[in-house]
Design a protein around this motif. Structure first.
Motif, PDB file in Angstrom:
ATOM      1  N   GLU A   6       0.829  -1.199   0.000  1.00 20.79           N
ATOM      2  CA  GLU A   6       0.000   0.000   0.000  1.00 20.79           C
ATOM      3  C   GLU A   6       0.872   1.262   0.000  1.00 20.79           C
ATOM      4  O   GLU A   6       2.070   1.194   0.309  1.00 20.79           O
ATOM      5  CB  GLU A   6      -0.916   0.003   1.226  1.00 20.79           C
ATOM      6  CG  GLU A   6      -0.199   0.174   2.560  1.00 20.79           C
ATOM      7  CD  GLU A   6       0.364  -1.118   3.130  1.00 20.79           C
ATOM      8  OE1 GLU A   6       0.896  -1.088   4.247  1.00 20.79           O
ATOM      9  OE2 GLU A   6       0.262  -2.166   2.439  1.00 20.79           O
ATOM     10  N   PRO A   7       0.287   2.432  -0.336  1.00 26.61           N
ATOM     11  CA  PRO A   7       1.030   3.695  -0.223  1.00 26.61           C
ATOM     12  C   PRO A   7       1.465   3.926   1.219  1.00 26.61           C
ATOM     13  O   PRO A   7       0.745   3.583   2.162  1.00 26.61           O
ATOM     14  CB  PRO A   7       0.013   4.747  -0.674  1.00 26.61           C
ATOM     15  CG  PRO A   7      -0.983   3.993  -1.480  1.00 26.61           C
ATOM     16  CD  PRO A   7      -1.071   2.621  -0.878  1.00 26.61           C
ATOM     17  N   ILE A   8       2.646   4.484   1.397  1.00 26.31           N
ATOM     18  CA  ILE A   8       3.185   4.652   2.742  1.00 26.31           C
ATOM     19  C   ILE A   8       3.998   5.931   2.816  1.00 26.31           C
ATOM     20  O   ILE A   8       4.583   6.372   1.827  1.00 26.31           O
ATOM     21  CB  ILE A   8       4.046   3.433   3.139  1.00 26.31           C
ATOM     22  CG1 ILE A   8       4.386   3.457   4.624  1.00 26.31           C
ATOM     23  CG2 ILE A   8       5.317   3.357   2.293  1.00 26.31           C
ATOM     24  CD1 ILE A   8       5.019   2.179   5.129  1.00 26.31           C
ATOM     25  N   ARG A   9       3.995   6.543   4.005  1.00 28.25           N
ATOM     26  CA  ARG A   9       4.826   7.719   4.241  1.00 28.25           C
ATOM     27  C   ARG A   9       6.196   7.280   4.753  1.00 28.25           C
ATOM     28  O   ARG A   9       6.297   6.404   5.611  1.00 28.25           O
ATOM     29  CB  ARG A   9       4.174   8.640   5.270  1.00 28.25           C
ATOM     30  CG  ARG A   9       2.854   9.250   4.808  1.00 28.25           C
ATOM     31  CD  ARG A   9       2.385  10.331   5.762  1.00 28.25           C
ATOM     32  NE  ARG A   9       2.154   9.805   7.109  1.00 28.25           N
ATOM     33  CZ  ARG A   9       1.840  10.569   8.159  1.00 28.25           C
ATOM     34  NH1 ARG A   9       1.740  11.887   8.010  1.00 28.25           N
ATOM     35  NH2 ARG A   9       1.612  10.029   9.339  1.00 28.25           N
ATOM     36  N   VAL A  10       7.249   7.887   4.235  1.00 28.17           N
ATOM     37  CA  VAL A  10       8.589   7.506   4.669  1.00 28.17           C
ATOM     38  C   VAL A  10       9.003   8.259   5.926  1.00 28.17           C
ATOM     39  O   VAL A  10      10.039   7.956   6.528  1.00 28.17           O
ATOM     40  CB  VAL A  10       9.622   7.740   3.549  1.00 28.17           C
ATOM     41  CG1 VAL A  10       9.319   6.849   2.361  1.00 28.17           C
ATOM     42  CG2 VAL A  10       9.656   9.201   3.131  1.00 28.17           C
ATOM     43  N   THR A  11       8.228   9.235   6.349  1.00 36.94           N
ATOM     44  CA  THR A  11       8.504   9.945   7.593  1.00 36.94           C
ATOM     45  C   THR A  11       7.190  10.427   8.190  1.00 36.94           C
ATOM     46  O   THR A  11       6.249  10.763   7.473  1.00 36.94           O
ATOM     47  CB  THR A  11       9.447  11.139   7.370  1.00 36.94           C
ATOM     48  OG1 THR A  11       9.589  11.858   8.607  1.00 36.94           O
ATOM     49  CG2 THR A  11       8.925  12.081   6.301  1.00 36.94           C
ATOM     50  N   ASN A  12       7.115  10.459   9.510  1.00 38.78           N
ATOM     51  CA  ASN A  12       5.902  10.923  10.183  1.00 38.78           C
ATOM     52  C   ASN A  12       5.714  12.431  10.050  1.00 38.78           C
ATOM     53  O   ASN A  12       4.595  12.933  10.018  1.00 38.78           O
ATOM     54  CB  ASN A  12       5.947  10.541  11.662  1.00 38.78           C
ATOM     55  CG  ASN A  12       5.746   9.052  11.868  1.00 38.78           C
ATOM     56  OD1 ASN A  12       5.141   8.377  11.042  1.00 38.78           O
ATOM     57  ND2 ASN A  12       6.260   8.524  12.966  1.00 38.78           N
ATOM     58  N   ALA A  13       6.823  13.170  10.012  1.00 36.59           N
ATOM     59  CA  ALA A  13       6.759  14.625   9.950  1.00 36.59           C
ATOM     60  C   ALA A  13       6.742  15.085   8.490  1.00 36.59           C
ATOM     61  O   ALA A  13       7.728  14.919   7.768  1.00 36.59           O
ATOM     62  CB  ALA A  13       7.945  15.235  10.683  1.00 36.59           C
ATOM     63  N   LYS A  16       4.835  12.580   2.710  1.00 36.46           N
ATOM     64  CA  LYS A  16       3.793  12.352   1.716  1.00 36.46           C
ATOM     65  C   LYS A  16       3.673  10.858   1.440  1.00 36.46           C
ATOM     66  O   LYS A  16       4.679  10.134   1.475  1.00 36.46           O
ATOM     67  CB  LYS A  16       4.132  13.093   0.421  1.00 36.46           C
ATOM     68  CG  LYS A  16       4.165  14.601   0.567  1.00 36.46           C
ATOM     69  CD  LYS A  16       4.485  15.271  -0.772  1.00 36.46           C
ATOM     70  CE  LYS A  16       4.511  16.793  -0.612  1.00 36.46           C
ATOM     71  NZ  LYS A  16       4.818  17.449  -1.913  1.00 36.46           N
ATOM     72  N   PHE A  17       2.467  10.403   1.157  1.00 30.01           N
ATOM     73  CA  PHE A  17       2.270   8.995   0.823  1.00 30.01           C
ATOM     74  C   PHE A  17       2.897   8.711  -0.549  1.00 30.01           C
ATOM     75  O   PHE A  17       2.705   9.477  -1.496  1.00 30.01           O
ATOM     76  CB  PHE A  17       0.780   8.655   0.811  1.00 30.01           C
ATOM     77  CG  PHE A  17       0.207   8.491   2.187  1.00 30.01           C
ATOM     78  CD1 PHE A  17       0.292   7.270   2.837  1.00 30.01           C
ATOM     79  CD2 PHE A  17      -0.387   9.565   2.851  1.00 30.01           C
ATOM     80  CE1 PHE A  17      -0.233   7.107   4.111  1.00 30.01           C
ATOM     81  CE2 PHE A  17      -0.912   9.412   4.129  1.00 30.01           C
ATOM     82  CZ  PHE A  17      -0.830   8.182   4.751  1.00 30.01           C
ATOM     83  N   ARG A  18       3.626   7.614  -0.625  1.00 30.26           N
ATOM     84  CA  ARG A  18       4.315   7.251  -1.855  1.00 30.26           C
ATOM     85  C   ARG A  18       4.001   5.804  -2.244  1.00 30.26           C
ATOM     86  O   ARG A  18       3.801   4.952  -1.382  1.00 30.26           O
ATOM     87  CB  ARG A  18       5.833   7.418  -1.701  1.00 30.26           C
ATOM     88  CG  ARG A  18       6.268   8.835  -1.351  1.00 30.26           C
ATOM     89  CD  ARG A  18       7.770   8.938  -1.294  1.00 30.26           C
ATOM     90  NE  ARG A  18       8.197  10.261  -0.850  1.00 30.26           N
ATOM     91  CZ  ARG A  18       9.468  10.638  -0.777  1.00 30.26           C
ATOM     92  NH1 ARG A  18      10.437   9.789  -1.109  1.00 30.26           N
ATOM     93  NH2 ARG A  18       9.771  11.854  -0.363  1.00 30.26           N
ATOM     94  N   GLU A  19       3.988   5.562  -3.523  1.00 29.00           N
ATOM     95  CA  GLU A  19       3.763   4.229  -4.060  1.00 29.00           C
ATOM     96  C   GLU A  19       5.095   3.506  -4.260  1.00 29.00           C
ATOM     97  O   GLU A  19       6.156   4.123  -4.338  1.00 29.00           O
ATOM     98  CB  GLU A  19       3.029   4.318  -5.400  1.00 29.00           C
ATOM     99  CG  GLU A  19       1.671   5.021  -5.326  1.00 29.00           C
ATOM    100  CD  GLU A  19       0.575   4.083  -4.881  1.00 29.00           C
ATOM    101  OE1 GLU A  19       0.875   2.891  -4.662  1.00 29.00           O
ATOM    102  OE2 GLU A  19      -0.590   4.543  -4.763  1.00 29.00           O
ATOM    103  N   ASN A  20       4.994   2.164  -4.363  1.00 30.10           N
ATOM    104  CA  ASN A  20       6.137   1.331  -4.743  1.00 30.10           C
ATOM    105  C   ASN A  20       7.337   1.493  -3.804  1.00 30.10           C
ATOM    106  O   ASN A  20       8.482   1.544  -4.241  1.00 30.10           O
ATOM    107  CB  ASN A  20       6.559   1.633  -6.184  1.00 30.10           C
ATOM    108  CG  ASN A  20       5.428   1.433  -7.176  1.00 30.10           C
ATOM    109  OD1 ASN A  20       4.679   0.454  -7.078  1.00 30.10           O
ATOM    110  ND2 ASN A  20       5.287   2.348  -8.124  1.00 30.10           N
ATOM    111  N   MET A  21       7.059   1.568  -2.506  1.00 27.83           N
ATOM    112  CA  MET A  21       8.130   1.670  -1.525  1.00 27.83           C
ATOM    113  C   MET A  21       8.530   0.272  -1.044  1.00 27.83           C
ATOM    114  O   MET A  21       7.771  -0.690  -1.202  1.00 27.83           O
ATOM    115  CB  MET A  21       7.693   2.531  -0.339  1.00 27.83           C
ATOM    116  CG  MET A  21       7.305   3.952  -0.711  1.00 27.83           C
ATOM    117  SD  MET A  21       8.634   4.850  -1.551  1.00 27.83           S
ATOM    118  CE  MET A  21       9.837   4.940  -0.227  1.00 27.83           C
TER     119      MET A  21
END
Length: 244
Positions: A6-13, A16-21
């Protein structure tokens, strides 16, 4: 690095949600902090699940046990009333061990027992309060345990660590008050030439003059008084680690 579906953020602060992580797992040595974050998760605003922290702590401990360092007894010899044991400690990591914030330490715990399984010599025992038996720094924060090439007394213990001092030349754990290392005998990685590196990353203290403290590890001899103890003798060597 397994893919995340699923889309996921690489940082809490501001992330942005990113695909293909992909998922990255970095194994350090601080199982203590992982357990603290899990235990006080409500106060600290931790969002990772408890079972995820349990799994991370287990991975860290397994990594410490199997991928960071190895200890071996190379030779044992009994002559008269003394036992000599030669130990090798090998650094399996790609950096000094231990590394990171200078609260971490690794040390040798060596025990000699006689034919009746009675302890006749012990160096580096761990006390119930987390201190190391015989460690000068645990007994007095203004002192520290030196590096040894040979240990002849139970009051001596081989501790691999870095000790900082302030402008007053007194040991300190404060990063903002420290000005230099007075002891740095952390195990060197393979390929590290202690004579060819800059002063600020070279070993400090007696390790610099120890011919057996070299690239990839260290060798230390234990010369143990046996008194009237009767053999055969059992020698056990362990390499222990504390993150704080």
């Amino acid at each position: 690095m397994p893919a995340v579906d699923e889309p996921i953020r690489v940082t809490n602060a501001l992330g942005k949600f990113r695909e293909n992580m992909s998922r990255h797992t970095f194994l350090g040595g601080n199982f203590f902090m992982q357990r603290m974050l899990n235990k006080y998760r409500g106060d600290l605003g931790v969002i990772a699940l408890p079972e995820e922290f349990d799994a991370a702590s287990a991975r860290t401990i397994d990594h410490l046990k199997s991928r960071t360092a190895q200890i071996s007894i190379d030779r044992i010899d009994v002559t008269g009333d003394r036992l000599q044991a030669d130990l090798s400690i090998q650094n399996l990591s790609g950096h000094k061990f231990p590394t990171a914030y200078p609260s971490r330490r690794a040390w040798v715990h060596l025990t000699v027992r006689d034919r009746n399984n009675r302890v006749v010599f012990e160096s580096g025992a761990l006390n119930t309060n987390g201190s190391i038996e015989g460690n000068d720094n645990d007994a007095d924060p203004k002192r520290f345990e030196p590096h040894y090439s040979e240990i002849t007394s139970a009051e001596q213990v081989q501790i691999y660590e870095d000790i900082m001092v302030g402008p007053d030349n007194v040991p300190t754990t404060g990063l903002l008050t420290a000005v230099r290392f007075i002891k740095d005998n952390r195990l060197l990685p393979k390929g590290f030439d202690k004579r060819a590196v800059a002063q600020e990353i070279a070993p400090q203290g007696e390790a610099m003059n120890d011919a057996d403290f070299t690239s990839g590890g260290d060798k230390v001899r234990y010369s143990v008084p046996l008194g009237n103890a009767q053999g055969p003798f059992q020698v056990e060597a362990e390499f222990w680690f504390q993150p704080i």
